[in-house]
Design an enzyme around this catalytic site. Structure first.
Site, short mmCIF file in Angstrom:
data_model
loop_
_atom_site.label_atom_id
_atom_site.label_comp_id
_atom_site.label_asym_id
_atom_site.label_seq_id
_atom_site.Cartn_x
_atom_site.Cartn_y
_atom_site.Cartn_z
N ASN A 22 0.53 -1.35 0.26
CA ASN A 22 -0.41 0.01 -0.04
C ASN A 22 0.82 1.84 -0.24
O ASN A 22 0.58 2.22 0.33
CB ASN A 22 -1.09 -0.02 0.89
CG ASN A 22 -2.52 -1.04 1.12
OD1 ASN A 22 -1.96 -1.71 -0.70
ND2 ASN A 22 -3.06 -1.27 1.79
N ARG A 31 -8.19 -2.13 -7.47
CA ARG A 31 -8.71 -0.38 -7.41
C ARG A 31 -7.87 0.76 -7.26
O ARG A 31 -8.37 1.59 -7.48
CB ARG A 31 -9.89 -0.91 -5.87
CG ARG A 31 -10.96 -1.10 -6.44
CD ARG A 31 -11.93 -0.49 -5.42
NE ARG A 31 -12.34 1.04 -4.94
CZ ARG A 31 -11.96 1.52 -4.29
NH1 ARG A 31 -11.23 2.17 -3.99
NH2 ARG A 31 -12.76 2.89 -4.69
N CYS A 53 -17.04 -4.10 -4.90
CA CYS A 53 -15.81 -4.36 -4.88
C CYS A 53 -16.06 -5.61 -3.62
O CYS A 53 -17.28 -5.33 -3.22
CB CYS A 53 -14.96 -3.48 -4.39
SG CYS A 53 -13.26 -4.28 -3.22
N ARG A 71 -17.58 1.23 -1.41
CA ARG A 71 -15.90 1.92 -1.72
C ARG A 71 -16.35 2.65 -3.20
O ARG A 71 -15.31 3.17 -4.32
CB ARG A 71 -14.85 1.05 -2.31
CG ARG A 71 -14.74 0.05 -1.66
CD ARG A 71 -13.40 -1.15 -1.16
NE ARG A 71 -12.05 -0.72 -1.61
CZ ARG A 71 -10.80 -1.37 -1.52
NH1 ARG A 71 -10.93 -2.39 -1.28
NH2 ARG A 71 -9.60 -0.66 -0.85
N PRO A 72 -16.35 3.53 -2.57
CA PRO A 72 -17.08 5.26 -3.50
C PRO A 72 -15.50 6.20 -3.64
O PRO A 72 -14.70 5.81 -2.89
CB PRO A 72 -18.11 5.76 -3.04
CG PRO A 72 -17.75 5.96 -1.64
CD PRO A 72 -18.31 3.70 -1.39
N ILE A 73 -15.78 7.06 -4.62
CA ILE A 73 -14.35 7.76 -4.98
C ILE A 73 -14.89 9.41 -4.87
O ILE A 73 -14.01 10.38 -5.44
CB ILE A 73 -13.63 6.91 -5.82
CG1 ILE A 73 -14.49 6.97 -7.44
CG2 ILE A 73 -12.63 5.87 -6.16
CD1 ILE A 73 -13.30 7.11 -8.27
N ILE A 107 -15.55 0.68 8.88
CA ILE A 107 -14.60 1.12 7.44
C ILE A 107 -15.45 0.17 6.61
O ILE A 107 -16.05 1.03 5.45
CB ILE A 107 -13.09 0.51 7.65
CG1 ILE A 107 -12.66 0.83 8.99
CG2 ILE A 107 -12.80 1.06 6.19
CD1 ILE A 107 -12.31 2.67 8.64
N ARG A 121 -2.13 -11.54 -4.75
CA ARG A 121 -1.84 -9.71 -4.80
C ARG A 121 -1.66 -9.01 -4.04
O ARG A 121 -1.01 -7.36 -4.19
CB ARG A 121 -3.63 -9.35 -4.89
CG ARG A 121 -4.54 -9.39 -6.25
CD ARG A 121 -6.04 -9.17 -5.57
NE ARG A 121 -5.87 -7.41 -5.47
CZ ARG A 121 -6.16 -6.94 -5.34
NH1 ARG A 121 -7.46 -7.13 -4.80
NH2 ARG A 121 -5.87 -5.32 -5.30
C1 UD1 Z 1 -7.25 2.06 1.48
C2 UD1 Z 1 -6.12 0.68 1.52
C3 UD1 Z 1 -6.87 -0.87 1.81
C4 UD1 Z 1 -6.85 -0.21 3.31
C5 UD1 Z 1 -7.72 0.99 3.25
C6 UD1 Z 1 -8.91 1.79 4.58
C7 UD1 Z 1 -4.66 1.09 -0.17
C8 UD1 Z 1 -3.73 0.38 -1.88
N1 UD1 Z 1 -5.39 0.21 0.25
O1 UD1 Z 1 -7.91 1.01 0.73
O2 UD1 Z 1 -5.83 -1.88 2.06
O3 UD1 Z 1 -8.33 -1.44 3.41
O4 UD1 Z 1 -6.86 2.14 2.74
O5 UD1 Z 1 -7.69 1.21 5.33
O6 UD1 Z 1 -3.64 1.50 0.33
N2 UD1 Z 1 -14.82 6.12 0.94
C9 UD1 Z 1 -15.68 7.54 0.29
N3 UD1 Z 1 -15.63 7.68 -0.73
C10 UD1 Z 1 -13.92 8.00 -1.12
C11 UD1 Z 1 -13.27 7.27 -0.51
C12 UD1 Z 1 -13.15 6.35 0.34
O7 UD1 Z 1 -17.07 7.05 0.95
O8 UD1 Z 1 -14.20 8.62 -1.97
C13 UD1 Z 1 -14.81 5.12 2.17
C14 UD1 Z 1 -14.63 4.08 1.86
O9 UD1 Z 1 -15.80 3.32 1.01
C15 UD1 Z 1 -14.31 2.91 3.10
C16 UD1 Z 1 -13.29 4.58 3.62
O10 UD1 Z 1 -13.92 5.93 2.55
O11 UD1 Z 1 -15.31 3.22 3.93
C17 UD1 Z 1 -12.06 4.19 3.42
O12 UD1 Z 1 -11.94 4.51 2.55
P1 UD1 Z 1 -9.86 4.11 1.97
O13 UD1 Z 1 -9.24 4.86 2.63
O14 UD1 Z 1 -10.33 5.67 0.94
O15 UD1 Z 1 -9.82 2.94 1.06
P2 UD1 Z 1 -8.50 2.52 -0.13
O16 UD1 Z 1 -7.48 4.16 -0.30
O17 UD1 Z 1 -9.91 2.39 -1.33
#
Ligand code: UD1
Length: 418
Positions: free
Chosen positions: A23, A93, A117, A122-124, A328, A398
């Site tokens: 990560n 992702r 996923c 996991r929205p962005i 989370i 992975r």
């Molecule tokens: C990263 C890690 C993953 C870890 C996760 C949480 C990497 C490559 N992956 O994933 O292994 O499980 O952090 O520690 O580093 N969210 C939103 N909107 C957004 C982005 C996120 O609502 O735009 C929510 C997600 O749905 C989730 C939470 O925020 O519930 C945390 O997600 P996030 O920290 O963004 O996870 P990743 O970066 O995808």
């Protein structure tokens, strides 16, 4: 499809060396797009996700040299494309991490929407809103995020949700934005600090990475750099639990115990014997029963969601009723039903798993469903009587390098077959 065969109840001894964090390696590789000069990364883990990111960078025009398994030099003299295609993004992702760097360098980026996923929606939205606040025009068309800008400008952006990837994407984009960007309610994971260290070596001006407020002073250009990836705290934590289950004396080396505080605290409280060194950990299985506990996943420095499945495997061996709450991701208990096939007694109630222990586990066929779930099945296989066969090991590949060799090096009986 590869499978793992584990013959359980072998005592573990000796030492295991931890690799670089997946990560941290993925955002570092994406950051290489911010400059036309070479970025050399060392201590890169030999895992599939790194291979996927390498393939994505090759598509974008990056020249890749890999003199050894753990070193990679990435040079993007000129971008050949600004598009991250569906077939790569859907398998990983973290491909979305190229969005910020591509946009900042090139003024345009098209990244396929990652889609659903296995472990939740996991929205962005946080990534997109932040880039818009930096001055990008973002549209969603034909399954792609299409982002354009005439030039990014600094802004103050407060994350509505703490997001690791969101913090990383915006921190990278802000490095080449005009003026100052302040990011608030940031994720504080060590991988974010590691990325900031690399960006600083590339000439960026960043303060506060690792805290909830990050300040970035934009610069006109970034240059080449060499950077060693931080050790993988989740890999270290996984071997720590292996040692807690079956260790006579297991030493975990080349790790950063200070990044594992939430886990070592819990292990200590449930009765695991640990010795915490500067860059190593020693662990042995307790002579007496472990005791049950209540744990909730939360952003760093609290207990990581990426260790929840592995901890569940351990808690099947603790006396009493343990409660694990997942805050989370909304669908991250798929390992529970597989652990139950091995004899675990786990009830699921919404985002909470209730684990009754100790239960003796007995080997059988199980299916890996996601990366960390697979690791929990390996751990359960180590403690189960007889043979456990784990199908769909590609999930494990992975994110865990050479897991069967590393486990076998400690005395586990683990074998891979097709
Ligand atoms: C990263 C890690 C993953 C870890 C996760 C949480 C990497 C490559 N992956 O994933 O292994 O499980 O952090 O520690 O580093 N969210 C939103 N909107 C957004 C982005 C996120 O609502 O735009 C929510 C997600 O749905 C989730 C939470 O925020 O519930 C945390 O997600 P996030 O920290 O963004 O996870 P990743 O970066 O995808």
């Amino acid at each position: 499809m590869d499978k793992l065969r584990i013959v359980g109840r072998k005592r573990l001894t000796g030492s295991v060396t931890i690799g670089g964090a997946k990560n941290a390696a993925l955002p570092a590789m994406a950051a290489s797009l911010l400059t036309n000069e070479p970025i050399t990364l060392t201590n890169v883990p030999d895992v599939w996700d790194v291979g996927t990111m390498r393939r994505l960078l090759l598509r974008l025009g990056t020249h890749v040299v890999q003199p050894s398994l753990d070193e990679i030099t990435l040079t993007t003299a000129r971008l050949a494309s600004d598009e991250a295609p569906y077939e790569l993004v859907k398998t990983m992702r973290a491909s979305v991490l190229v969005l910020g760097p591509l946009l900042a360098r090139n003024g345009r980026a098209r990244v396929s929407l990652p889609g659903g996923c296995a472990i939740g929606a996991r929205p962005i939205n946080e990534h997109i809103r932040g880039l818009e606040m930096l001055g990008a025009k973002v549209s969603l068309e034909h399954g792609f995020i299409d982002a354009k800008t005439e030039g990014l400008s600094g802004a103050t952006i407060r994350f509505g949700t703490v997001s690791v990837g969101g913090t990383e994407n915006l921190m990278m984009a802000a490095c080449l934005a005009r003026g100052e960007t302040v990011l608030e309610n940031c994720a504080r994971e060590p991988e974010i600090e590691d990325l900031a260290e690399l960006l600083a070596r590339m000439g960026a001006s960043i303060e506060g990475a690792g805290t909830e407020r990050i300040r970035v002073h934009g610069v006109d250009r970034l240059h080449g750099a060499r950077h060693r990836i931080v050790p993988d705290r989740i890999e270290a934590g996984t071997y720590l639990i292996a040692g807690a289950l079956m260790g006579d004396d297991v030493r975990i080396t080349e790790c950063r115990p200070s990044h594992l505080g939430a886990l070592t605290d819990i292990l200590d409280r449930i009765g695991v014997s640990l010795v915490i060194g500067e860059d190593s950990l020693s662990v042995r299985a307790a002579d007496d029963d472990l005791v049950s506990i209540e744990v909730e996943t939360a952003p760093y420095p609290l207990f990581p969601t990426d260790m929840q499945a592995q901890l569940m495997a351990l808690l099947t061996q603790a006396r009493g009723t343990s409660r694990l709450s997942e805050t989370i991701f909304e669908n991250r208990f798929m390992h529970a039903s597989e652990l139950a096939r091995l004899g675990a007694r786990i009830e699921l109630r919404g985002n909470r798993a209730i684990v009754h222990g100790p239960t003796p586990l007995a080997g059988t066929n199980v299916m890996a469903t996601d990366l960390r779930a697979s690791a929990s099945l390996v751990l359960a296989g180590l403690v189960a009587e007889g043979e456990t066969l784990i199908d769909r090991v590609y999930h494990l590949d992975r994110g865990y390098e050479h897991i069967e060799e590393k486990m076998a090096g400690l005395g586990a009986e683990v074998e891979r077959f097709a």
